[in-house]
Scaffold this active site. Structure first.
Site, PDB file in Angstrom:
ATOM      1  CD  GLU A 100      19.176 -47.942   9.251  1.00 21.31           C
ATOM      2  OE1 GLU A 100      19.741 -47.131   8.496  1.00 21.31           O
ATOM      3  OE2 GLU A 100      18.183 -48.592   8.911  1.00 21.31           O
ATOM      4  CG  ASP A 101      21.437 -43.780   6.754  1.00 25.08           C
ATOM      5  OD1 ASP A 101      20.563 -44.485   7.307  1.00 25.08           O
ATOM      6  OD2 ASP A 101      21.387 -43.478   5.556  1.00 25.08           O
ATOM      7  CG  ASP A 104      12.016 -40.325   8.321  1.00 22.13           C
ATOM      8  OD1 ASP A 104      11.668 -39.411   9.070  1.00 22.13           O
ATOM      9  OD2 ASP A 104      11.654 -40.378   7.126  1.00 22.13           O
ATOM     10  CG  PHE A 153      15.330 -34.905   2.311  1.00 19.29           C
ATOM     11  CD1 PHE A 153      15.034 -36.242   2.528  1.00 19.29           C
ATOM     12  CD2 PHE A 153      16.231 -34.573   1.306  1.00 19.29           C
ATOM     13  CE1 PHE A 153      15.608 -37.240   1.749  1.00 19.29           C
ATOM     14  CE2 PHE A 153      16.812 -35.557   0.521  1.00 19.29           C
ATOM     15  CZ  PHE A 153      16.503 -36.884   0.743  1.00 19.29           C
ATOM     16  NE  ARG A 166      24.753 -43.127  -1.415  1.00 22.03           N
ATOM     17  CZ  ARG A 166      23.584 -43.483  -0.891  1.00 22.03           C
ATOM     18  NH1 ARG A 166      23.370 -43.324   0.384  1.00 22.03           N
ATOM     19  NH2 ARG A 166      22.638 -44.004  -1.639  1.00 22.03           N
TER      20      ARG A 166
HETATM   21  P1  5GP Z   1      12.389 -44.960   7.882  1.00 20.70           P
HETATM   22  O1  5GP Z   1      11.998 -46.341   7.461  1.00 20.70           O
HETATM   23  O2  5GP Z   1      12.888 -44.860   9.295  1.00 20.70           O
HETATM   24  O3  5GP Z   1      11.296 -43.974   7.604  1.00 20.70           O
HETATM   25  O4  5GP Z   1      13.497 -44.459   6.884  1.00 20.70           O
HETATM   26  C1  5GP Z   1      14.753 -44.909   6.862  1.00 20.70           C
HETATM   27  C2  5GP Z   1      15.422 -44.552   5.553  1.00 20.70           C
HETATM   28  O5  5GP Z   1      14.807 -43.428   4.898  1.00 20.70           O
HETATM   29  C3  5GP Z   1      16.829 -44.129   5.819  1.00 20.70           C
HETATM   30  O6  5GP Z   1      17.703 -45.229   5.927  1.00 20.70           O
HETATM   31  C4  5GP Z   1      17.109 -43.237   4.637  1.00 20.70           C
HETATM   32  O7  5GP Z   1      17.494 -44.012   3.544  1.00 20.70           O
HETATM   33  C5  5GP Z   1      15.775 -42.595   4.313  1.00 20.70           C
HETATM   34  N1  5GP Z   1      15.677 -41.249   4.926  1.00 20.70           N
HETATM   35  C6  5GP Z   1      14.875 -40.849   5.931  1.00 20.70           C
HETATM   36  N2  5GP Z   1      15.051 -39.547   6.207  1.00 20.70           N
HETATM   37  C7  5GP Z   1      16.015 -39.110   5.355  1.00 20.70           C
HETATM   38  C8  5GP Z   1      16.651 -37.826   5.161  1.00 20.70           C
HETATM   39  O8  5GP Z   1      16.398 -36.816   5.817  1.00 20.70           O
HETATM   40  N3  5GP Z   1      17.604 -37.790   4.187  1.00 20.70           N
HETATM   41  C9  5GP Z   1      17.940 -38.855   3.420  1.00 20.70           C
HETATM   42  N4  5GP Z   1      18.889 -38.683   2.502  1.00 20.70           N
HETATM   43  N5  5GP Z   1      17.366 -40.069   3.581  1.00 20.70           N
HETATM   44  C10 5GP Z   1      16.415 -40.185   4.539  1.00 20.70           C
END
Ligand code: 5GP
Length: 185
Positions: A100-101, A104, A153, A166
């Protein structure tokens, strides 16, 4: 690649990212010695990270991708997830590593883990480049983590805003006016 005026802060410079990925690759190689891995990249954000990480993994490995989309506003996860592209590989009885990148709220990863576990892999672990611990809404296991980051963010190194940024080789925080509602690109 990006105008200087749009950058609030460079959070993680390129050399630190590369150093950390080498460490993660070495650790994964040690942990999976004698095994064959299936690395699953979550599109599109994890593509850059997985491409670099893969070159530091020294055990035999297969790369596959899954594309999932989360309903909701562009900068927030809703936890309601839809599969846009499923895996090509059968993961039953295989050692699987989700790449995963960023994690959050954890809602996306939680969904992914539950779905992949139902396919009965031999093992299932998670590697994420970035971890926003303070934002967690659900407890998710993370086996390999690059960096814990604050609740900001971020874009760059695979992470986007409206599809852009990206290709930037470091992680940065945009000035709020460039990612808030009705903000300019
Ligand atoms: P989660 O389900 O854990 O809240 O979110 C996961 C997804 O939210 C990540 O794979 C990403 O696509 C997006 N996301 C969460 N935080 C960030 C951030 O700081 N920057 C960006 N570009 N995407 C984020």
């Amino acid at each position: 690649m990006i105008e200087q005026e749009k950058i609030e802060e460079i959070l993680i410079p390129e050399n630190q990212i590369q150093k950390k990925i080498e460490e993660l690759g070495n650790q994964i190689s040690r942990d999976y010695q004698g095994k064959q891995l299936i690395c699953i990249g979550v599109l599109r954000g994890a593509v850059i990270f997985l491409a670099d990480l893969a070159r530091y993994i020294k055990v035999p490995m297969i790369i596959d991708f899954m594309d999932i989309s989360s309903y909701g506003a562009s900068t927030e996860s809703s936890g309601v997830v839809r599969i846009v592209k499923d895996l090509d590989e059968n993961i039953e009885k295989k050692d699987v590593l989700i790449v995963e990148d960023i994690v959050d709220t954890g809602l996306t990863l939680d969904y992914l883990i539950r779905m992949l576990k139902s396919r009965n892999p031999a093992s299932l672990r998670v590697c994420t480049l970035l971890n926003k611990k303070d934002r967690r809404q659900i407890n998710v296991p993370i086996d390999y983590c690059g960096f814990d980051i604050p609740d900001k963010f971020v874009v760059g190194y695979g992470l986007d805003f409206n599809g852009l940024y990206r290709n930037i080789p470091y992680i940065l925080v945009l000035k709020p006016m460039y990612y808030q509602e009705n903000g300019q690109n």
